[in-house]
Design a protein around this motif. Sequence first.
Motif, PDB file in Angstrom:
ATOM      1  N   GLU A  70       0.893  -1.161   0.055  1.00 24.66           N
ATOM      2  CA  GLU A  70      -0.102   0.041   0.040  1.00 24.66           C
ATOM      3  C   GLU A  70       0.971   1.099  -0.060  1.00 24.66           C
ATOM      4  O   GLU A  70       1.858   1.216   0.828  1.00 24.66           O
ATOM      5  CB  GLU A  70      -0.859  -0.025   1.204  1.00 24.66           C
ATOM      6  CG  GLU A  70      -1.847   1.109   1.259  1.00 24.66           C
ATOM      7  CD  GLU A  70      -2.832   0.907   2.403  1.00 24.66           C
ATOM      8  OE1 GLU A  70      -3.678   1.858   2.525  1.00 24.66           O
ATOM      9  OE2 GLU A  70      -2.724   0.085   3.342  1.00 24.66           O
ATOM     10  N   GLY A  71       0.679   2.157  -1.112  1.00 19.76           N
ATOM     11  CA  GLY A  71       1.305   3.495  -0.833  1.00 19.76           C
ATOM     12  C   GLY A  71       2.363   3.368  -2.073  1.00 19.76           C
ATOM     13  O   GLY A  71       2.868   4.544  -2.442  1.00 19.76           O
TER      14      GLY A  71
ATOM     15  N   SER B 269       3.698   3.447  -5.880  1.00 17.38           N
ATOM     16  CA  SER B 269       3.316   3.677  -7.113  1.00 17.38           C
ATOM     17  C   SER B 269       2.980   2.415  -7.950  1.00 17.38           C
ATOM     18  O   SER B 269       3.593   1.572  -7.782  1.00 17.38           O
ATOM     19  CB  SER B 269       4.354   4.684  -7.911  1.00 17.38           C
ATOM     20  OG  SER B 269       4.481   5.822  -7.038  1.00 17.38           O
TER      21      SER B 269
ATOM     22  N   ASP C 210      -3.519  -3.073 -11.379  1.00 20.62           N
ATOM     23  CA  ASP C 210      -3.906  -3.872 -10.264  1.00 20.62           C
ATOM     24  C   ASP C 210      -2.854  -4.748 -10.010  1.00 20.62           C
ATOM     25  O   ASP C 210      -2.509  -5.041  -9.055  1.00 20.62           O
ATOM     26  CB  ASP C 210      -5.455  -4.566 -10.293  1.00 20.62           C
ATOM     27  CG  ASP C 210      -6.506  -3.142 -10.195  1.00 20.62           C
ATOM     28  OD1 ASP C 210      -6.201  -2.254  -9.677  1.00 20.62           O
ATOM     29  OD2 ASP C 210      -7.693  -3.714 -10.589  1.00 20.62           O
TER      30      ASP C 210
ATOM     31  N   CYS D 197      -0.225  -4.504  -7.646  1.00 23.26           N
ATOM     32  CA  CYS D 197      -0.182  -4.401  -5.988  1.00 23.26           C
ATOM     33  C   CYS D 197      -0.753  -5.702  -5.493  1.00 23.26           C
ATOM     34  O   CYS D 197      -0.981  -6.746  -6.334  1.00 23.26           O
ATOM     35  CB  CYS D 197      -1.430  -3.383  -5.883  1.00 23.26           C
ATOM     36  SG  CYS D 197      -1.252  -1.852  -6.674  1.00 23.26           S
TER      37      CYS D 197
ATOM     38  N   LEU E 277      -5.239  -5.277  -2.915  1.00 21.63           N
ATOM     39  CA  LEU E 277      -5.084  -3.859  -3.056  1.00 21.63           C
ATOM     40  C   LEU E 277      -5.500  -3.694  -4.465  1.00 21.63           C
ATOM     41  O   LEU E 277      -5.710  -4.435  -5.245  1.00 21.63           O
ATOM     42  CB  LEU E 277      -3.575  -3.393  -2.800  1.00 21.63           C
ATOM     43  CG  LEU E 277      -3.050  -3.388  -1.186  1.00 21.63           C
ATOM     44  CD1 LEU E 277      -1.699  -2.884  -1.254  1.00 21.63           C
ATOM     45  CD2 LEU E 277      -3.997  -2.521  -0.352  1.00 21.63           C
TER      46      LEU E 277
ATOM     47  N   CYS F 267      -4.952  -0.641  -7.711  1.00 22.68           N
ATOM     48  CA  CYS F 267      -4.118   0.677  -8.282  1.00 22.68           C
ATOM     49  C   CYS F 267      -4.944   1.548  -8.467  1.00 22.68           C
ATOM     50  O   CYS F 267      -5.777   1.770  -9.617  1.00 22.68           O
ATOM     51  CB  CYS F 267      -3.185   0.070  -9.706  1.00 22.68           C
ATOM     52  SG  CYS F 267      -2.108   1.451  -9.938  1.00 22.68           S
TER      53      CYS F 267
ATOM     54  N   SER G 262      -5.685   5.758  -8.829  1.00 20.01           N
ATOM     55  CA  SER G 262      -4.836   7.031  -8.985  1.00 20.01           C
ATOM     56  C   SER G 262      -3.283   6.943  -9.129  1.00 20.01           C
ATOM     57  O   SER G 262      -2.724   7.656  -8.737  1.00 20.01           O
ATOM     58  CB  SER G 262      -5.299   8.167  -7.974  1.00 20.01           C
ATOM     59  OG  SER G 262      -6.672   8.232  -8.202  1.00 20.01           O
TER      60      SER G 262
ATOM     61  N   ILE H   5      -1.684   4.576  -7.221  1.00 20.43           N
ATOM     62  CA  ILE H   5      -1.014   4.254  -6.124  1.00 20.43           C
ATOM     63  C   ILE H   5      -1.833   2.879  -5.802  1.00 20.43           C
ATOM     64  O   ILE H   5      -2.968   2.910  -5.604  1.00 20.43           O
ATOM     65  CB  ILE H   5      -1.439   5.391  -4.891  1.00 20.43           C
ATOM     66  CG1 ILE H   5      -0.357   6.667  -5.390  1.00 20.43           C
ATOM     67  CG2 ILE H   5      -0.630   4.868  -3.562  1.00 20.43           C
ATOM     68  CD1 ILE H   5       0.958   6.508  -5.496  1.00 20.43           C
ATOM     69  N   CYS H   6      -0.876   1.991  -5.172  1.00 18.38           N
ATOM     70  CA  CYS H   6      -1.404   0.878  -4.508  1.00 18.38           C
ATOM     71  C   CYS H   6      -2.388   1.245  -3.233  1.00 18.38           C
ATOM     72  O   CYS H   6      -1.798   1.623  -2.237  1.00 18.38           O
ATOM     73  CB  CYS H   6      -0.358  -0.221  -4.221  1.00 18.38           C
ATOM     74  SG  CYS H   6       0.070  -0.873  -5.583  1.00 18.38           S
ATOM     75  N   SER H   7      -3.521   0.824  -3.497  1.00 23.51           N
ATOM     76  CA  SER H   7      -4.461   1.486  -2.202  1.00 23.51           C
ATOM     77  C   SER H   7      -5.608   0.327  -1.848  1.00 23.51           C
ATOM     78  O   SER H   7      -6.103  -0.464  -2.808  1.00 23.51           O
ATOM     79  CB  SER H   7      -5.236   2.848  -2.786  1.00 23.51           C
ATOM     80  OG  SER H   7      -4.112   3.671  -3.157  1.00 23.51           O
ATOM     81  N   LYS H   8      -6.131   0.633  -0.730  1.00 25.17           N
ATOM     82  CA  LYS H   8      -7.159  -0.206  -0.321  1.00 25.17           C
ATOM     83  C   LYS H   8      -8.481   0.214  -1.006  1.00 25.17           C
ATOM     84  O   LYS H   8      -8.944   1.240  -1.328  1.00 25.17           O
ATOM     85  CB  LYS H   8      -7.443  -0.370   1.099  1.00 25.17           C
ATOM     86  CG  LYS H   8      -6.514  -0.828   1.873  1.00 25.17           C
ATOM     87  CD  LYS H   8      -6.800  -0.789   3.362  1.00 25.17           C
ATOM     88  CE  LYS H   8      -5.711  -1.524   4.482  1.00 25.17           C
ATOM     89  NZ  LYS H   8      -6.032  -1.524   5.776  1.00 25.17           N
TER      90      LYS H   8
END
Length: 477
Positions: free
Chosen positions: A443-444, A446, A450, A453, A457, A459, A461, A463-466
């Motif tokens: 997470e967080g 770049s 998907d 990540c 998680l 992808c 915007s 950024i790897c995010s929940k």
Amino acid sequence: MRQELPLRVHPGSVIPLVLVLLLLPLQSCLEPLSVECGPDLVCPPGQRCAANQNVCISTDCGDGIRQEGETCDDGNSLDGDGCSSTCASTEVCGNGITDKAAGEVCDNGDNPQGECSSDCRSFATCGNGSIDNEEQCDSRGVDTPTCNFDCTLAHCGDGYKNEKAGEQCDPKNDAKGCNFNCTRSSCGDNIHNPADGEECDSGQEDSAFCNHITCKISRCGDGYTNAASGEQCDPRNDAGKCNINCTLSRCGDGIQNLAAGEECDSYGKDSTFCDGASCKIPRCGDGHINSAAGEKCDDGNAEACGTCNDTCTKEQVPGTASGKIVAVASKHIAAGELFSLSDGQKRLFFEFTKSGDAQEEHIAVKIGDDLTDAYKVAIAIEKAINDSDLNIAAAIHVPLDKTVSLLNKKAGPSGNEPVFEWVKDSDFKVSGMSGGAAQDCAEGVSCKQDPDCLPELKCLSGICSKPPPPPEPPVGG
């Protein structure tokens, strides 16, 4: 000229008439040279009758004949009728004689620069209504469309603002703010006035050479966008979107615009020093695959995780770790022999047992003396693995097969943990776990997609995010 009073007879009086009649013989005897001028006028000796007036005259002036020394002789002794009573003046302005009866107050004679006006009715001063001496005109001391109050002809540039002549100013005395045609200067009046700092004046519209708002020659960088001169913008006021040549900046135009954030510009094509699409210097992890700079892949980060390695030279196809165990018949397995698996988070040890009991912290794989078939041992292995809390799925894909396939339930290289075994029979074989790639950026970090990540998680915007939680169901029916 001194005149004797003539003897006059008034018919209305009898006594005076008688006296006259009585005296006539006596007078005739005493003054035999008297002249009778008419029924009621007798001029004494030495005088004569005027030619055109019932008076006696003692000189030649008035006899109607111009004699030597006379300027005129109109036969009378009156002034103001074109010949003075002295016959010395024709009573015209300019003869040098002031004929008051003719309305003259002075007369310069043949001297045009004298103190008298040209009509002899006033002294020569500006404002008398007469053009005298060096006067160009005379409007009686007021401005007119053709004449100034100071008796000079009105013309633009004479140093005097004559509003009656339509002048708003005069450039001789007021060059700043005044045009050559005596109109007030302003940028946009289509008259170039250098005294006002104008370099040009194109009226109300820009020209190829002149900015109509500033009246300055059009120059790229002057802070004004002159479309008539081909400018699209001006970098002085809008550097972020305008090039040094006053064209709109865009990545790929071949002009590096630092104010627009460009580090380079290679006309939209990748080069060893520039990414054509972003106008940035090539960097592994910038998300752009620049083959000209030697990149094979770029997952948006310069870390070993994701679908590309940390040097952008090797692509990592997304995959999960896998392995296999080839079973043997139970008669070839001794109780207490082991194999070990790890899902990347924890490692477990599996112990073969015939009684069903295993050492503490070991997972029991129950086999019996009657299990002489390797397939049945494979089934026991499959069940033990699937019943454990390892994140690894075990499966036998072909009926009666003795091979157990292993697949990490979590994609990425974290599952690439080796399988160990402690079985003496050499036909009992293990391999893996291997093949897990990508889907491992935390997470967080770049990313570009998907698969870069961790599986849990997304992808978002870059950024790897929940991922966001699912929407709440609507309340009610």
